[in-house]
Design a protein around this motif. Structure first.
Motif, short mmCIF file in Angstrom:
data_model
loop_
_atom_site.label_atom_id
_atom_site.label_comp_id
_atom_site.label_asym_id
_atom_site.label_seq_id
_atom_site.Cartn_x
_atom_site.Cartn_y
_atom_site.Cartn_z
N GLN A 63 1.23 -1.60 -0.05
CA GLN A 63 -0.08 0.09 0.17
C GLN A 63 1.13 0.51 -0.09
O GLN A 63 1.75 1.11 0.65
N LYS A 64 0.80 2.01 -1.14
CA LYS A 64 1.01 3.64 -0.50
C LYS A 64 0.13 4.56 -0.41
O LYS A 64 0.30 4.85 0.46
N ALA A 65 -0.89 4.81 -1.18
CA ALA A 65 -2.32 5.34 -0.62
C ALA A 65 -2.47 5.39 0.22
O ALA A 65 -2.89 4.41 0.83
N GLY A 66 -3.12 6.23 1.49
CA GLY A 66 -3.84 6.23 2.69
C GLY A 66 -3.23 5.46 4.07
O GLY A 66 -4.13 4.04 4.46
N ALA B 148 -11.00 4.87 1.54
CA ALA B 148 -10.25 5.12 0.93
C ALA B 148 -10.32 7.02 0.53
O ALA B 148 -10.08 7.64 -0.02
N SER B 149 -11.59 7.28 0.99
CA SER B 149 -12.49 8.39 0.85
C SER B 149 -11.92 9.43 2.16
O SER B 149 -12.78 10.18 2.56
N SER B 150 -11.77 9.06 3.50
CA SER B 150 -11.53 9.35 4.37
C SER B 150 -11.32 10.19 4.87
O SER B 150 -9.73 10.70 4.11
N THR B 151 -12.13 10.79 5.98
CA THR B 151 -11.01 12.74 5.69
C THR B 151 -10.72 12.82 6.74
O THR B 151 -10.74 13.70 7.76
#
Length: 239
Positions: free
Chosen positions: A129-132, A197-200
């Motif tokens: 994993q890279k993003a998140g 993936a869209s967590s804020t």
């Protein structure tokens, strides 16, 4: 009797001069504790690295007869080498934290194929994993709870239980503002549950608070969960 199985290292302790005692979550036998001789010798080098948290192993292990107890490994090797987990400080700190949680929460000495596969696949996915990646521990713990029998479907369901337990532990009439503030976290948990993936989650401070809430939730459901010492180390890295 010998058995072949895959295993996920949870932890190890030094034992005598050159050996260790390691706890491994195995595919066929659940949690097992093994004595491994000679892995702390200078030669051959690198063998102790195979027993770092969450290392994926292929094992040939002795099976204890009768009551459970310490047994030994006849053979062991790395099943799937990692690309990033041992080399990136943030990721290795997450692994240390999660292996401590899993070691406390999972104690059964019996086969649980869905749980093993979840752990195995999650570890490999995190390695790539890279993003998140900063939210991986939160998502992992929310998903793990389902495999352990106390999963939730909404953030409100989680915070309700923590708030109720907190009120039960306070004096009658106490307002518990710290407990009520947990309502602010409902939407973060909802995002992590349903669309990670869209967590804020905005920053490391909030992430630390969310992890604290999750650990308190685990403590409600897992006997002898105790304090997770590596959480503070992880929080320093995530900040």
């Amino acid at each position: 009797m010998l058995i072949k199985t895959r295993g996920i290292v949870l932890s190890y302790l030094k034992y005598r001069e050159t050996s260790i005692i390691t706890r491994v979550y195995t595919e066929r036998l659940g949690v097992q504790t093994y004595v491994v001789n000679g892995v702390r010798k200078a030669k051959p080098p690198g063998r102790i690295a195979l027993f770092q948290p969450f290392t994926l192993l292929e094992l040939v292990a002795y099976v204890a007869r009768g009551s459970s107890g310490l047994t030994r490994l006849s053979e062991f090797r790395c099943a799937e080498p990692f690309q990033t987990l041992p080399y990136e400080v943030a990721k290795s700190s997450v692994v240390l934290f999660l292996s401590e949680v899993v070691g406390r929460a999972v104690r059964e000495e019996e086969q649980n194929e869905p749980l093993f596969q979840f752990l195995h696949d999650s570890i490999l996915a995190f390695d790539l994993q890279k993003a998140g990646a900063e939210n991986f521990a939160l998502v992992f713990l929310l998903e793990l709870a389902t495999y352990l029998g106390f999963g939730i479907s909404s953030g409100g369901e989680l915070t309700d239980q923590v708030i109720m337990a907190g009120h039960a532990a306070t004096a009658p009439g106490a307002t518990g503002p710290a407990m009520l503030r947990l309502r602010e976290f409902d939407h973060y948990f909802d995002e992590l549950l349903h669309d990670p993936a869209s967590s804020t989650v905005p920053n490391g401070r909030v992430r630390h608070e969310l992890l604290n809430v999750l650990i308190r939730y685990y403590q409600l459901h897992v006997e002898q969960m105790g304090e997770i010492r590596s959480l503070e180390i992880l929080s320093e890295v995530l900040n």
